[in-house]
Design a protein around this motif. Structure first.
Motif, PDB file in Angstrom:
ATOM      1  N   SER A   1       9.555  37.110 -35.504  1.00 43.36           N
ATOM      2  CA  SER A   1       9.128  37.868 -36.679  1.00 43.36           C
ATOM      3  C   SER A   1       9.054  39.357 -36.359  1.00 43.36           C
ATOM      4  CB  SER A   1       7.744  37.403 -37.142  1.00 43.36           C
ATOM      5  OG  SER A   1       7.759  36.053 -37.534  1.00 43.36           O
TER       6      SER A   1
ATOM      7  N   ARG B   1      11.824  33.554 -46.324  1.00 41.30           N
ATOM      8  CA  ARG B   1      11.631  34.055 -44.947  1.00 41.30           C
ATOM      9  C   ARG B   1      11.042  35.462 -44.930  1.00 41.30           C
ATOM     10  NH1 ARG B   1      15.860  34.978 -41.760  1.00 41.30           N
ATOM     11  NH2 ARG B   1      17.316  35.461 -43.462  1.00 41.30           N
TER      12      ARG B   1
ATOM     13  N   ASN C   1      10.175  36.814 -41.210  1.00 39.70           N
ATOM     14  CA  ASN C   1       9.910  35.642 -40.379  1.00 39.70           C
ATOM     15  C   ASN C   1      11.178  34.812 -40.214  1.00 39.70           C
ATOM     16  OD1 ASN C   1       7.160  36.394 -40.352  1.00 39.70           O
ATOM     17  ND2 ASN C   1       6.728  35.178 -42.185  1.00 39.70           N
ATOM     18  N   SER C   2      11.156  33.933 -39.238  1.00 41.95           N
ATOM     19  CA  SER C   2      12.293  33.031 -38.994  1.00 41.95           C
ATOM     20  C   SER C   2      13.600  33.813 -38.944  1.00 41.95           C
ATOM     21  CB  SER C   2      12.364  31.956 -40.087  1.00 41.95           C
ATOM     22  OG  SER C   2      11.165  31.220 -40.148  1.00 41.95           O
TER      23      SER C   2
ATOM     24  N   LYS D   1      17.122  35.410 -38.051  1.00 40.52           N
ATOM     25  CA  LYS D   1      18.381  34.844 -37.610  1.00 40.52           C
ATOM     26  C   LYS D   1      19.277  35.968 -37.086  1.00 40.52           C
ATOM     27  CE  LYS D   1      18.163  31.543 -41.453  1.00 40.52           C
ATOM     28  NZ  LYS D   1      18.881  31.024 -42.655  1.00 40.52           N
TER      29      LYS D   1
END
Length: 123
Positions: free
Chosen positions: A17, A67, A84-85, A87
């Motif tokens: 994050s 996200r 968050n999360s 990629k």
């Protein structure tokens, strides 16, 4: 004239994050809709999220829904993007921008831009 300064970018592992902030120098900050955009190398700048003047309305790109969370604190003249999360495909330079009026997703509708902050997500 509105000056915008982004902060909070950096290097993070996938799944991690980051929280970006955009500080604005404007006496009428609360009158502006604000947005986050990003630009990856070799790609066009794209819409990420936007928030209206009082935070009561938000809009997100499909790629970040669920996200990312956009918010603002008008007392501090600051907008935030909680990511968050993360990629690897979120890697980009993130820009904040402001416009008078309603939320929009098109880059050309925004009047003032920050210099950007780099977000790099390692896989």
């Amino acid at each position: 004239q509105v000056q915008l300064v982004e902060s909070g970018g950096g290097l993070v592992q996938a799944g991690g994050s980051l929280r970006l902030a955009c500080a604005a120098s404007a006496r009428t900050f609360s009158g502006y809709a604000m947005g986050w955009f990003r630009q990856a190398p070799g790609k066009e700048r794209e819409f990420v999220a936007a928030i209206n003047w009082n935070g009561g309305s938000t809009n997100y790109a499909d790629s970040v829904k669920g996200r990312f969370t956009i918010s603002r604190d008008n007392a501090k003249n600051t907008m935030y993007l909680q990511m968050n999360s993360l990629k690897s495909e979120d890697t980009a330079v993130y820009y904040c921008a402001v416009r008078l009026g309603l939320i929009r997703t098109e880059t050309y509708r925004y009047d003032y831009w920050g210099q950007g902050t780099q977000v790099t997500v390692s896989s």
